[in-house]
Motif scaffolding. Structure first.
Motif, PDB file in Angstrom:
ATOM      1  N   ILE A 527      -5.789 -12.086  -7.318  1.00  0.00           N
ATOM      2  CA  ILE A 527      -5.720 -13.098  -8.379  1.00  0.00           C
ATOM      3  C   ILE A 527      -6.870 -14.082  -8.235  1.00  0.00           C
ATOM      4  O   ILE A 527      -7.112 -14.628  -7.159  1.00  0.00           O
ATOM      5  N   ARG A 569     -10.247 -16.007  -4.026  1.00  0.00           N
ATOM      6  CA  ARG A 569      -9.343 -15.034  -4.636  1.00  0.00           C
ATOM      7  C   ARG A 569      -8.140 -14.837  -3.722  1.00  0.00           C
ATOM      8  O   ARG A 569      -8.260 -14.829  -2.505  1.00  0.00           O
ATOM      9  N   ILE A 583       3.924 -14.768 -13.464  1.00  0.00           N
ATOM     10  CA  ILE A 583       3.066 -15.531 -12.560  1.00  0.00           C
ATOM     11  C   ILE A 583       3.017 -16.966 -13.063  1.00  0.00           C
ATOM     12  O   ILE A 583       2.760 -17.217 -14.247  1.00  0.00           O
ATOM     13  N   ALA A 600      -2.918  -6.292 -14.270  1.00  0.00           N
ATOM     14  CA  ALA A 600      -4.205  -6.297 -13.584  1.00  0.00           C
ATOM     15  C   ALA A 600      -5.016  -5.091 -14.037  1.00  0.00           C
ATOM     16  O   ALA A 600      -4.480  -4.120 -14.602  1.00  0.00           O
ATOM     17  N   LEU A 606      -6.885  -9.599 -11.277  1.00  0.00           N
ATOM     18  CA  LEU A 606      -6.201 -10.323 -12.344  1.00  0.00           C
ATOM     19  C   LEU A 606      -6.828 -11.703 -12.449  1.00  0.00           C
ATOM     20  O   LEU A 606      -6.734 -12.519 -11.522  1.00  0.00           O
TER      21      LEU A 606
END
Length: 626
Positions: A527, A569, A583, A600, A606
């Protein structure tokens, strides 16, 4: 204190010497010493969390620490120890990284020789691959002048290959470097670079074309203090990253080195105990390229007598504002609660994180945040000096923190070690964050006998479903079988394969680039947050991921470890990329945003851009445990 069969006994040749040299032993009157012995022998102080009724049998790695250092190999784990799920491959030479820290210990025993240099992981050229920056040191007799003695930037070329781009990037610089941090402080889409050092601070703005411009003076950084760790984060919620710099002690190279007690011919780095601490600095980003130091007026004057070495920034109380935790060396640690409008109150004592679970201020050197027990709160683990324990403080929300390191199996394996950098990451993707610890002494006491280690083994502690950590280091790869003078440690996905790798710095040896080849229990999603109203990289932002079966809480790293800066990240284990249900992101400044049924890409990336999810009302809502 020497260990025999999982108990501790006083050893007059070891315990008093090291604690006397650090300045700790004067705390120990007879009653406190008795309490300490009872605490170690019977499992430390009680806490309100549950654990396994049958703790794991210690492995050979757990009982190795104080044995004679007869060779550079680690013994095999005991037959009844659980097999390690981890495997790391040392890739430094193959990667083309030939950096060696300049300023390693000399016979003059300068205090600036003990910390080593930090490391930062960031994608400086926006090619989707993590680059590596190393901070270098110097020598008072032979100051660094050439490229080899400069800080070093290695740009990723793919397939775990790196190219030294220091000169081309305009980053050649010399000095007594310590910690570093990266962030996009001007929100132009490129990661900038800041370095703290003994006697100076330096800021480089990323020009976006592969080069950097030093803007230290224009930005207002003129400190001559001893900066150690540092971190960017938006502390006032205005969309601009501010900067916190941890400072250490008053010291000059004119001061004579110290001598070993009873051994006047042996020089040693002096203890910070008898030196004045330096106040930390808080720099507010004014938005025009300048920073203004406001630490005292912001309520951080308590740090005037502190001797700081590490920090981590997070919203510990989930009120939408980022707080600051500082790990200090032999003075109580500080937790600054952000009350808004760039004002802070110091609450470490009230929250239970000011001193070590041993009952005295620790020689704290590193910090790692993670939800170790799965209750939806970010806990913290603090590294300390040898013959102390590494502290694990479980976060119980409004009730504060409780030390659970004894119950979690950390005391036994940490007390023989002198620990610096510490990293929390889910290395095997089983949804439980594990711990890596870099160890190494600051004094070479090996001439005193087989109870002393200078170089030490690194450690990998396996999180057993939030109930206990098991030291499985002896079965994690060749790097863990050797001894090092470990210092800084940073975590990130160097090869973009969906799991966290490690970079560790050493004194008197090249750094370790460790590729994570561990067996995976799940898939993963990587992420990356992009702030539009919040600061672009949103350091310190809280992230909650809900899948079909579980709920995980993590954050974008802001500080952490020791003199290090991690990959912005965040990697999260999930049963499958299709299993993510929700999320939620708590942006710096208090805005809460939710994404439902996200997907993703094929590589597991993502990218969550602020304003593209569903905005929630700003609140103090707390995440339920998994």
């Amino acid at each position: 204190m020497r260990r025999h069969d999982n108990t501790y006994s006083l050893d007059a040749s070891i315990f008093p010497l090291e604690l006397a040299m650090t300045g700790h032993f004067h705390f120990c009157n007879r009653s406190l010493l008795l309490l300490l012995l009872i605490t170690v022998a019977f499992g430390a102080f009680p806490s309100c969390r549950s654990r396994s009724d049958q703790p794991d049998t210690p492995s050979a790695a757990e009982t190795h620490g104080n044995e004679p250092a007869t060779n550079n190999e680690r013994s095999d784990p005991a037959s009844d120890a659980p097999p390690s799920p981890f495997r790391f491959e040392l890739m430094t030479a193959e990667a083309g990284v030939d950096f060696v820290y300049y300023g390693a210990p000399t016979d003059r025993a300068f205090m600036t020789e003990q910390n080593g240099g930090g490391v930062a992981l960031a994608d400086f050229n926006n090619d989707g691959r993590l680059d590596v920056f190393f901070v270098n040191g110097s020598d008072f007799r032979l100051p660094g002048r050439g490229l080899e003695q400069s800080n070093q930037l290695y740009l990723a070329q793919g397939a775990f290959r790196y190219k030294n781009a220091t000169r081309a990037a305009g980053l050649v610089a010399h000095g007594f470097g310590m910690g570093c941090t990266t962030d996009d402080y001007d929100n132009d889409g490129f990661s900038d670079l800041f370095v703290a050092a003994y006697g100076q601070l330096r800021l480089w703005r990323n020009n976006g074309d592969g080069t950097f411009s030093e803007v230290t003076q224009e930005a207002g950084f003129d400190s001559k203090l001893w900066g150690t760790s540092t971190a960017f984060a938006d502390l006032d919620g205005d969309g601009l990253s501010d900067l916190y710099v941890v400072n250490y002690v008053d010291w000059s190279p004119e001061e004579p080195p110290c001598h070993r007690p009873g051994h006047p011919e042996m020089l040693t780095v002096c203890s910070p105990m008898n030196r004045s601490g330096q106040r930390d600095a808080l720099y507010r980003n004014t938005g025009d390229g300048r920073f203004v130091e406001i630490g005292a007026e912001a309520g951080m004057a308590d740090a005037a007598n502190a001797k700081g070495l590490a920090l981590s920034i997070s919203d510990f109380d989930q009120d939408g504002r980022l707080d600051v935790y500082v790990a200090n060396d032999q003075t109580p640690n500080d937790l600054y609660r952000n009350v808004g409008q760039m004002e802070f109150e110091e609450i470490a004592v009230v929250q239970g994180v000011a001193i070590s679970s041993d009952g005295v201020p620790g020689a704290s050197m590193g910090v790692a945040l993670a939800d170790y027990d799965g209750n939806g709160q970010l806990d913290m683990c603090i590294t300390n000096f040898r013959n102390q324990v590494n502290d694990l403080f479980a976060n119980y929300g409004e009730a504060g923190f409780v030390a659970v390191n004894a119950q979690m199996g950390i005391d036994l394996v940490s007390r023989p070690m002198l620990s610096f950098g510490i990293v929390a990451a889910d290395f095997d993707l089983d949804t439980w964050p594990d711990l890596f610890v870099a160890n190494g002494h600051i004094w070479d006491l090996t001439s005193f006998g087989p109870g002393y280690e200078f170089e030490m083994h690194p450690q990998l502690l396996w999180n057993r479903r939030g109930e206990r950590f098991t030291d499985v280091s002896a079965d994690c790869g060749g790097y863990f079988k050797q001894r090092w003078l470990g210092r800084s440690a940073a975590v990130g996905d160097l090869d973009n394969d969906g799991d966290d790798d490690l970079v560790v710095t050493h004194l008197a040896a090249p750094p370790a680039l460790l590729r994570n080849d561990s067996k995976r229990s799940n898939e993963s999603v990587r992420i990356q947050l992009v702030g539009t109203e919040a600061s672009r990289q949103s350091r310190g932002a809280r992230i909650e991921i809900v899948t079909e079966k579980s709920r995980h809480v993590t954050q974008v790293p802001a500080g952490g470890s020791f003199q290090a800066s991690h990959d912005p990240r965040v990697i999260v284990a999930v049963p499958s990329l299709a299993a993510i249900r929700q999320i939620k992101v708590w942006w710096p400044g208090g805005e809460i945003e939710t994404w439902l049924e996200t997907r993703a890409d094929r590589s597991g990336d993502l990218r969550l851009i602020q304003g593209t999810g569903t905005l929630s009302e700003q609140s103090n809502e707390r995440s339920p445990s998994r």
